[in-house]
Design an enzyme around this catalytic site. Structure first.
Site, PDB file in Angstrom:
ATOM      1  N   ARG A 101       1.936 -11.223  -4.969  1.00  0.00           N
ATOM      2  CA  ARG A 101       1.561  -9.841  -4.586  1.00  0.00           C
ATOM      3  C   ARG A 101       2.297  -8.902  -5.526  1.00  0.00           C
ATOM      4  NH1 ARG A 101       1.168  -6.974   1.252  1.00  0.00           N
ATOM      5  NH2 ARG A 101      -0.753  -8.162   1.085  1.00  0.00           N
ATOM      6  N   HIS A 128      -7.811  -7.112  -3.560  1.00  0.00           N
ATOM      7  CA  HIS A 128      -7.135  -7.895  -2.512  1.00  0.00           C
ATOM      8  C   HIS A 128      -8.080  -9.047  -2.126  1.00  0.00           C
ATOM      9  CE1 HIS A 128      -4.383  -8.976   0.484  1.00  0.00           C
ATOM     10  NE2 HIS A 128      -4.399  -7.938   1.277  1.00  0.00           N
ATOM     11  N   GLN A 131      -7.731 -11.233   1.157  1.00  0.00           N
ATOM     12  CA  GLN A 131      -8.156 -10.503   2.358  1.00  0.00           C
ATOM     13  C   GLN A 131      -9.670 -10.570   2.506  1.00  0.00           C
ATOM     14  OE1 GLN A 131      -6.102  -8.636   4.724  1.00  0.00           O
ATOM     15  NE2 GLN A 131      -8.038  -8.901   5.808  1.00  0.00           N
ATOM     16  N   ASP A 224      -9.582   1.468   5.298  1.00  0.00           N
ATOM     17  CA  ASP A 224      -8.213   1.016   5.039  1.00  0.00           C
ATOM     18  C   ASP A 224      -7.328   2.254   4.998  1.00  0.00           C
ATOM     19  OD1 ASP A 224      -6.093  -0.661   4.522  1.00  0.00           O
ATOM     20  OD2 ASP A 224      -6.507  -0.860   2.390  1.00  0.00           O
TER      21      ASP A 224
HETATM   22  N1   CP Z   1      -3.639  -7.016   5.139  1.00  0.00           N
HETATM   23  C1   CP Z   1      -2.484  -7.340   4.513  1.00  0.00           C
HETATM   24  O1   CP Z   1      -2.478  -7.735   3.341  1.00  0.00           O
HETATM   25  O2   CP Z   1      -1.393  -7.256   5.316  1.00  0.00           O
HETATM   26  P1   CP Z   1       0.129  -7.355   4.812  1.00  0.00           P
HETATM   27  O3   CP Z   1       0.366  -6.181   3.889  1.00  0.00           O
HETATM   28  O4   CP Z   1       0.947  -7.282   6.066  1.00  0.00           O
HETATM   29  O5   CP Z   1       0.287  -8.650   4.094  1.00  0.00           O
END
Ligand code: CP
Length: 307
Positions: A101, A128, A131, A224
């Site tokens: 990440r 992402h 996700q 989001d």
């Molecule tokens: N949706 C998501 O990636 O959550 P986190 O930031 O908690 O990993």
């Protein structure tokens, strides 16, 4: 050649379908596949904070028989004294895969170029994709299929989630709509790539500025946070610019009566979405959060079989 998963369109429609099929199988029998038994280690690196991604990768790697090595960038040499390419060369001799990440997509590309083990994007400024695998799995569970569904993203169209919906939704053959104010449209190159993919799959990509027009007749409505990680200094401007893009019950009423609401979390209730929608009967956010685990396990299994 090693396969990586850096953006949603790294998978073809058929490959995306294979991973979702595998995720459904793994969800039915969580401990049925042990490709990391030995056990092998997977490095999971975080430049930004996380709850869902951290937990689901750690649990998923353990489910597959492996050991998760969770690394905080602040306590490593990456991003400070050492490049992504050099980090990749060190890690590949000791781990089965690298999950990262980070901020810049270019860092992930550098990491992938420098290593023979799969690199997985666990969120960047641009995309992402993990996700999105979870989201598509959740939509399949609730709607039966993905092809031809209308999915509408409301809010910051330049965000990683909006851009991943464009690429992943187009790959799945969905009709993806993004409604955002001026100055918050998705990147032109991403829209062009999504459009090209949609042409192959029978989907489509359409940009709107009017959220009501965009949501009309939708099967899935998503949003989001208005203040993504790294955008905190722009918070005041963003809250003002995006105020007309809140998903509330009036907006949801324009979608199909059986439409579902999704949000990758964490959510700012009262800003991008009202409480009655995110905590209401159309919301499928908790299935969505759980499915991070099953989708990522399937992804890791699929990539490791090709490594
Ligand atoms: N949706 C998501 O990636 O959550 P986190 O930031 O908690 O990993």
């Amino acid at each position: 050649m090693t396969r990586h998963f850096l953006r949603d369109d790294d998978l073809t429609q058929a490959e995306q379908g294979e991973i979702l099929d595998l995720a459904i199988e793994l969800k039915k029998d969580r401990f049925s596949h042990k490709p990391l038994a030995g056990p092998q280690t997977v490095a999971v690196i975080f430049d930004k904070s996380s709850t869902r991604t951290r937990v689901s990768f750690a649990v998923g790697i353990a489910d597959l028989g492996g050991v998760p090595l969770i690394i905080s960038t602040a306590s490593s040499q990456l991003g400070g004294k050492e490049t992504a390419a050099d980090t990749a060369r060190v890690l590949e001799r000791q781990v089965a895969a690298i999950v990262w990440r980070t901020y810049a997509q270019a860092g992930l590309e550098e990491m992938a170029l420098g290593t023979t083990v799969p690199v997985i994007n666990a969120l960047s400024d641009d995309f992402h994709p993990c996700q999105l695998l979870a989201d598509l799995l959740t939509i399949r569970e609730h709607k039966g299929a993905l092809q031809g569904l209308v999915l509408t993203f409301i809010g910051d169209g330049a965000s990683n989630m909006a851009q991943s919906y464009l690429l992943a939704g187009a790959t799945a053959g969905m009709h993806v709509r993004v409604a955002s104010p001026e100055g918050f449209a998705p990147n032109d190159r991403v829209v062009a790539d999504a459009d090209a993919r949609a042409t192959e799959t029978g989907g489509s990509v359409t940009l709107y500025t009017d959220p009501n027009e965009a949501v009309a007749g939708s099967d899935v409505v998503v949003t989001d946070t208005w203040v993504s990680m790294g955008k905190e200094e722009e918070k005041a401007k963003r809250l003002t610019s995006l105020a007309a893009y809140r998903v509330d019950s009036e907006l949801m009423a324009l979608a199909k009566p059986d439409a579902v609401f999704m949000h990758c979390l964490p959510a700012d209730r009262g800003f991008e979405v009202t409480e009655d929608v995110i905590d209401g009967p159309q919301s499928i956010i908790w299935d969505e959060a759980e499915n991070r685990l099953h989708a990522q396990k399937a992804l890791m299994l699929w990539l490791l079989e090709r490594a």
